[in-house]
Design an enzyme around this catalytic site. Structure first.
Site, PDB file in Angstrom:
ATOM      1  N   HIS A   1       0.862  -1.179   0.000  1.00 55.66           N
ATOM      2  CA  HIS A   1       0.000   0.000   0.000  1.00 55.66           C
ATOM      3  C   HIS A   1       0.894   1.224   0.000  1.00 55.66           C
ATOM      4  CE1 HIS A   1      -3.071   2.926   0.989  1.00 55.66           C
ATOM      5  NE2 HIS A   1      -3.999   1.991   0.972  1.00 55.66           N
TER       6      HIS A   1
ATOM      7  N   ASP B   1      -7.465  -5.075   1.139  1.00 51.53           N
ATOM      8  CA  ASP B   1      -8.107  -5.911   0.124  1.00 51.53           C
ATOM      9  C   ASP B   1      -7.839  -7.391   0.398  1.00 51.53           C
ATOM     10  OD1 ASP B   1      -9.029  -3.665  -1.353  1.00 51.53           O
ATOM     11  OD2 ASP B   1      -7.066  -3.457  -2.277  1.00 51.53           O
TER      12      ASP B   1
END
Length: 401
Positions: free
Chosen positions: A293, A341
């Site tokens: 990320h 996710d």
């Protein structure tokens, strides 16, 4: 592909930086490194290196800084809603991770994000019956969840007499009803006063107390994340004065793309493929959906919190051991750690839920944040209208007949 990978010295040449600076870019999440042919050296994707080089060139000067601001660069507006730090997001100064661990519900978080004070917009019991305009398809579970919600919500807005009211109390009451209606539409159920996490968990696996708890945690962690794509889309629409139903639809539309909400399905595919495919995938130059990320180069704390709860619930089970092995292989191969996710996809994998359930969780929780941004933007009363830098043909250069 293999030929898209370049060595460190070539990456340094393109970026015009030292090796130390190159490694700093990797540690900050600006670049990803891959194993080299001899497994001792590191390689880099040429397109990522060239994109970073272009951003660095564009970043020199005010205009360049503005150009970078739309891709996790310079801030474009002020907000009091959320703050992102290495240890995770904060909702109006309160840790989202701690809120999830302490038993907060999505409704609790919404009250905080919307600055409700002593008033409780969730005190009103909603009608379980859908209006005739949406009744025919609101409960049709053969329709995809996001499309079902996007079709119904504009029509539901027509039923709200005060949809354009500027009263803070009225708008927060509308937001609370929207949060409940959106959740019901996403699971094809009826609007209810029960906590949203219970509605989702009971729809998927009635009576499963563990699932109720993990869904509650997931929704709190999904609720808000500053100016992500869908929140920014909702905020732009809100700046026009559009009512809250329209802003929610813009958020859902942005979430539907494979590079945003659709990333949960891609992460689920990585889990289904198994750990043996991880190293080969990374060495080919493919990405690893669900890992890494840009805002959390040392790991996404939201994912860590949700995965910790899943490990607690599934300790010693083969599926959990396999998932942990996959995560370990991914980190060994790429240096990347799971993001939200992956954690949502893992939840669905461990509970044998359809992969679309991860997107439903994301959309249900994140709606609280979209509404917070819509409320804040409309209270500021300003239109969001950025400028573009034109790079096409100049009028004097256009061909003449």
């Amino acid at each position: 592909m293999e030929h898209d990978l370049i060595r460190a010295d070539e990456a340094c040449r393109i970026l015009d930086v030292s090796a130390a600076t190159l490694y700093a870019y990797v540690s900050r999440g600006l670049l990803e490194s891959r194993p080299g042919p001899d497994h001792r050296s590191r390689c880099y994707r040429r397109d990522e290196v060239e994109r970073l080089a272009q951003s660095r060139r564009a970043g020199r000067g005010a205009a360049g800084g503005a150009a970078q601001s739309l891709d996790r660069g310079l801030p474009v507006l002020q907000t009091r809603i959320s703050l992102i730090r290495a240890e995770g997001p904060y909702y109006r100064g309160r840790s989202a991770i701690e809120a999830a661990r302490s038993g907060a519900t999505l409704e609790d978080v919404a009250r905080t994000l919307w600055e409700c004070g002593a008033a409780d917009p969730f005190a009103t019991v909603p009608s379980a019956a859908w209006p005739a305009s949406v009744a025919a398809f609101a409960g049709d579970t053969t329709l995809p969840p996001l499309e079902r919600a996007m079709a119904a919500i504009p029509l539901l807005g027509l039923q709200v007499r005060h949809s354009f009211s500027l009263s803070p109390a009225v708008r927060r009451d509308i937001a609370a009803l929207l949060l409940r209606q959106n959740a019901a539409l996403l699971i094809g159920g009826a609007t209810a006063a029960a906590p949203v996490h219970r509605q989702l968990a009971e729809a998927w696996s009635p009576g499963d107390a563990r699932l109720i708890e993990v869904v509650r945690t997931a929704l709190v962690l999904c609720a808000e994340h500053e100016l992500n794509v869908s929140a920014f889309a909702a905020r732009v629409v809100a700046s026009t004065g559009a009512h809250l139903h329209a802003t929610v639809c813009s958020g859902l539309a942005a979430l539907s793309g494979p590079r945003h909400g659709g990333a949960t399905a891609r992460a689920h595919a990585v889990i289904e493929a198994g750990g043996d495919a991880i190293a080969a995938r990374w060495q080919r130059g493919d990405d690893l959906p669900g890992f890494g990320h840009a805002l959390y180069p040392h790991g996404d704390p939201r994912a860590a919190a949700l995965l910790a709860l899943l490990r607690e619930q599934h300790d010693g089970r083969p599926t959990m051991r396999e998932l942990d092995a996959l995560i370990s292989r991914a980190e060994d191969a790429s240096g990347l750690r799971p993001n939200l996710d992956l954690a949502l996809a893992a939840l669905c994998h461990l509970y044998a839920l359809p992969v679309i359930s991860a997107l439903v969780l994301f959309a249900t929780g994140r709606l609280a944040g979209w509404l917070a941004h819509a409320l804040e933007q409309q209270e500021q009363g300003r239109l969001i209208r950025p400028r573009a830098q034109y790079t096409g043909a100049q009028p004097d250069d256009a061909p003449r007949d």
